[in-house]
Write an enzyme that holds these catalytic residues in place. Structure first.
Site, PDB file in Angstrom:
ATOM      1  N   ILE A   1       5.526  -3.302  -7.718  1.00  0.00           N
ATOM      2  CA  ILE A   1       4.722  -2.095  -7.963  1.00  0.00           C
ATOM      3  C   ILE A   1       5.271  -0.971  -7.084  1.00  0.00           C
ATOM      4  O   ILE A   1       5.104  -1.010  -5.861  1.00  0.00           O
ATOM      5  CB  ILE A   1       3.227  -2.350  -7.632  1.00  0.00           C
ATOM      6  CG1 ILE A   1       2.698  -3.565  -8.399  1.00  0.00           C
ATOM      7  CG2 ILE A   1       2.393  -1.110  -7.928  1.00  0.00           C
ATOM      8  CD1 ILE A   1       1.339  -4.068  -7.912  1.00  0.00           C
ATOM      9  N   ARG A   2       5.933  -0.024  -7.695  1.00  0.00           N
ATOM     10  CA  ARG A   2       6.586   1.058  -6.933  1.00  0.00           C
ATOM     11  C   ARG A   2       7.324   0.459  -5.725  1.00  0.00           C
ATOM     12  O   ARG A   2       7.186   0.920  -4.588  1.00  0.00           O
ATOM     13  CB  ARG A   2       5.576   2.110  -6.486  1.00  0.00           C
ATOM     14  CG  ARG A   2       4.919   2.843  -7.627  1.00  0.00           C
ATOM     15  CD  ARG A   2       4.026   3.963  -7.150  1.00  0.00           C
ATOM     16  NE  ARG A   2       4.812   4.983  -6.507  1.00  0.00           N
ATOM     17  CZ  ARG A   2       4.466   5.636  -5.411  1.00  0.00           C
ATOM     18  NH1 ARG A   2       3.319   5.366  -4.821  1.00  0.00           N
ATOM     19  NH2 ARG A   2       5.232   6.548  -4.906  1.00  0.00           N
TER      20      ARG A   2
ATOM     21  N   CYS B   1       6.084  -5.384   0.410  1.00  0.00           N
ATOM     22  CA  CYS B   1       6.205  -4.055  -0.199  1.00  0.00           C
ATOM     23  C   CYS B   1       6.105  -2.950   0.859  1.00  0.00           C
ATOM     24  O   CYS B   1       7.024  -2.822   1.663  1.00  0.00           O
ATOM     25  CB  CYS B   1       5.180  -3.921  -1.317  1.00  0.00           C
ATOM     26  SG  CYS B   1       5.673  -2.742  -2.562  1.00  0.00           S
TER      27      CYS B   1
ATOM     28  N   ARG C   1      12.922   3.400  -0.843  1.00  0.00           N
ATOM     29  CA  ARG C   1      11.549   3.374  -1.355  1.00  0.00           C
ATOM     30  C   ARG C   1      11.527   3.688  -2.855  1.00  0.00           C
ATOM     31  O   ARG C   1      12.340   4.445  -3.352  1.00  0.00           O
ATOM     32  CB  ARG C   1      10.683   4.395  -0.613  1.00  0.00           C
ATOM     33  CG  ARG C   1      10.468   4.008   0.840  1.00  0.00           C
ATOM     34  CD  ARG C   1       9.647   5.061   1.548  1.00  0.00           C
ATOM     35  NE  ARG C   1       8.333   5.174   0.974  1.00  0.00           N
ATOM     36  CZ  ARG C   1       7.520   6.206   1.189  1.00  0.00           C
ATOM     37  NH1 ARG C   1       7.905   7.202   1.956  1.00  0.00           N
ATOM     38  NH2 ARG C   1       6.329   6.240   0.641  1.00  0.00           N
TER      39      ARG C   1
ATOM     40  N   GLU D   1       0.836 -12.006  -2.884  1.00  0.00           N
ATOM     41  CA  GLU D   1      -0.618 -12.190  -2.750  1.00  0.00           C
ATOM     42  C   GLU D   1      -1.363 -11.981  -4.065  1.00  0.00           C
ATOM     43  O   GLU D   1      -2.559 -12.252  -4.149  1.00  0.00           O
ATOM     44  CB  GLU D   1      -1.164 -11.242  -1.666  1.00  0.00           C
ATOM     45  CG  GLU D   1      -1.227  -9.771  -2.034  1.00  0.00           C
ATOM     46  CD  GLU D   1       0.123  -9.048  -2.002  1.00  0.00           C
ATOM     47  OE1 GLU D   1       1.168  -9.711  -1.827  1.00  0.00           O
ATOM     48  OE2 GLU D   1       0.122  -7.823  -2.173  1.00  0.00           O
TER      49      GLU D   1
ATOM     50  N   GLY E   1       0.865  -1.183   0.000  1.00  0.00           N
ATOM     51  CA  GLY E   1       0.000   0.000   0.000  1.00  0.00           C
ATOM     52  C   GLY E   1       0.894   1.223   0.000  1.00  0.00           C
ATOM     53  O   GLY E   1       1.796   1.328  -0.822  1.00  0.00           O
ATOM     54  N   GLU E   2       0.694   2.076   0.964  1.00  0.00           N
ATOM     55  CA  GLU E   2       1.512   3.288   1.056  1.00  0.00           C
ATOM     56  C   GLU E   2       2.047   3.360   2.483  1.00  0.00           C
ATOM     57  O   GLU E   2       1.286   3.551   3.432  1.00  0.00           O
ATOM     58  CB  GLU E   2       0.636   4.495   0.700  1.00  0.00           C
ATOM     59  CG  GLU E   2       1.381   5.558  -0.098  1.00  0.00           C
ATOM     60  CD  GLU E   2       2.441   6.260   0.733  1.00  0.00           C
ATOM     61  OE1 GLU E   2       3.575   6.436   0.243  1.00  0.00           O
ATOM     62  OE2 GLU E   2       2.138   6.603   1.884  1.00  0.00           O
ATOM     63  N   SER E   3       3.348   3.207   2.624  1.00  0.00           N
ATOM     64  CA  SER E   3       3.911   2.989   3.957  1.00  0.00           C
ATOM     65  C   SER E   3       3.803   4.211   4.875  1.00  0.00           C
ATOM     66  O   SER E   3       3.659   4.050   6.090  1.00  0.00           O
ATOM     67  CB  SER E   3       5.366   2.539   3.847  1.00  0.00           C
ATOM     68  OG  SER E   3       6.151   3.511   3.190  1.00  0.00           O
TER      69      SER E   3
ATOM     70  N   HIS F   1       4.828  -8.579  -4.468  1.00  0.00           N
ATOM     71  CA  HIS F   1       3.471  -8.884  -3.988  1.00  0.00           C
ATOM     72  C   HIS F   1       3.082 -10.341  -4.213  1.00  0.00           C
ATOM     73  O   HIS F   1       2.440 -10.665  -5.222  1.00  0.00           O
ATOM     74  CB  HIS F   1       2.463  -7.985  -4.716  1.00  0.00           C
ATOM     75  CG  HIS F   1       2.519  -6.565  -4.303  1.00  0.00           C
ATOM     76  ND1 HIS F   1       1.769  -6.062  -3.255  1.00  0.00           N
ATOM     77  CD2 HIS F   1       3.246  -5.537  -4.763  1.00  0.00           C
ATOM     78  CE1 HIS F   1       2.029  -4.787  -3.110  1.00  0.00           C
ATOM     79  NE2 HIS F   1       2.925  -4.427  -4.008  1.00  0.00           N
TER      80      HIS F   1
HETATM   81  N1  GLN Z   1       5.805   2.857  -2.801  1.00  0.00           N
HETATM   82  C1  GLN Z   1       5.078   2.411  -1.650  1.00  0.00           C
HETATM   83  C2  GLN Z   1       5.701   2.966  -0.371  1.00  0.00           C
HETATM   84  O1  GLN Z   1       6.759   3.511  -0.407  1.00  0.00           O
HETATM   85  C3  GLN Z   1       5.022   0.900  -1.585  1.00  0.00           C
HETATM   86  C4  GLN Z   1       4.297   0.363  -2.796  1.00  0.00           C
HETATM   87  C5  GLN Z   1       3.576  -0.931  -2.560  1.00  0.00           C
HETATM   88  O2  GLN Z   1       3.338  -1.358  -1.429  1.00  0.00           O
HETATM   89  N2  GLN Z   1       3.128  -1.519  -3.646  1.00  0.00           N
HETATM   90  O3  GLN Z   1       5.120   2.874   0.647  1.00  0.00           O
END
Ligand code: GLN
Length: 190
Positions: free
Chosen positions: A134-135, A78, A106, A172, A46-48, A170
């Site tokens: 993904i990112r 992630c 990151r 999952e 997600g977004e940390s 990921h």
């Molecule tokens: N870029 C996100 C972060 O820095 C992590 C991306 C992800 O969990 N798919 O939190």
């Protein structure tokens, strides 16, 4: 067995579905009381920074540190890996649990459009694991007690330290439930 998914933000449902596939009982964890009721925990992608802020607001930082220090098995994927780590390469502060002795970089593989997939050789697995990035973060520095399980171009993307397993990618999203199964097994043994 009751396995928690930290359900503050991110791809919670995909992890819950993976746990159901392997016969575990997923529990969405949003409070210290929820955390008390699980034998292991998954921290999703997600977004940390957002996840860290919400964990702080819900009073979960210290309870999470306590359970993980006490040996509760954890899988962080992630953003989950970033939350578990001791630091990032960025000078900007964000809430982290500091239980996994790695420094992460990151978005190390570029932006969303530069997301990619690759087959990874994983230490201890007979068949490669399909990694969806993904990112994604990359591990920039590992402590002495950390085992590197997979890497890309010599940089770790999957690590283990005791009962803590973390991936840049990921698992999952691919239907390959080997890491969820590993966490379930560890929970059964602990
Ligand atoms: N870029 C996100 C972060 O820095 C992590 C991306 C992800 O969990 N798919 O939190």
């Amino acid at each position: 067995m009751r396995i928690g998914v930290l359900a503050l933000q991110g791809d919670v449902r995909e992890h819950a579905a993976a746990l159901e596939r392997i016969g575990a009982e997923p529990v969405l964890v949003r409070s210290p009381a929820d955390l008390d009721a699980v034998a292991a925990l998954i921290i999703p992608g997600g977004e940390s920074t957002t996840m860290g802020k919400l964990a702080d607001r819900y009073g979960l930082i210290e309870p999470l540190r306590g359970r993980i220090a006490g040996g509760m098995p954890v899988l962080g994927t992630c953003a989950g890996m970033i939350l578990l780590a001791t630091g990032t390469t960025s000078p900007v502060h964000q809430h982290q649990l500091g239980v996994l002795d790695v420094i992460v970089e990151r978005n190390a593989f570029g932006r969303q459009v530069e997301s990619f997939e690759v087959a990874l050789d994983v230490k201890g697995f007979d068949e490669p694991m399909w990694g969806v990035f993904i990112r994604a973060p990359r591990v920039a520095d590992v402590g002495a007690g950390v085992d590197v399980l997979a890497e890309i171009d010599g940089r770790p993307v999957m690590v283990r330290q005791g009962a803590i397993v973390a991936t840049s990618f990921h698992p999952e999203l691919t239907g390959d439930d080997r890491l969820h199964t590993l966490i379930l097994q560890m929970a059964g043994e602990s």
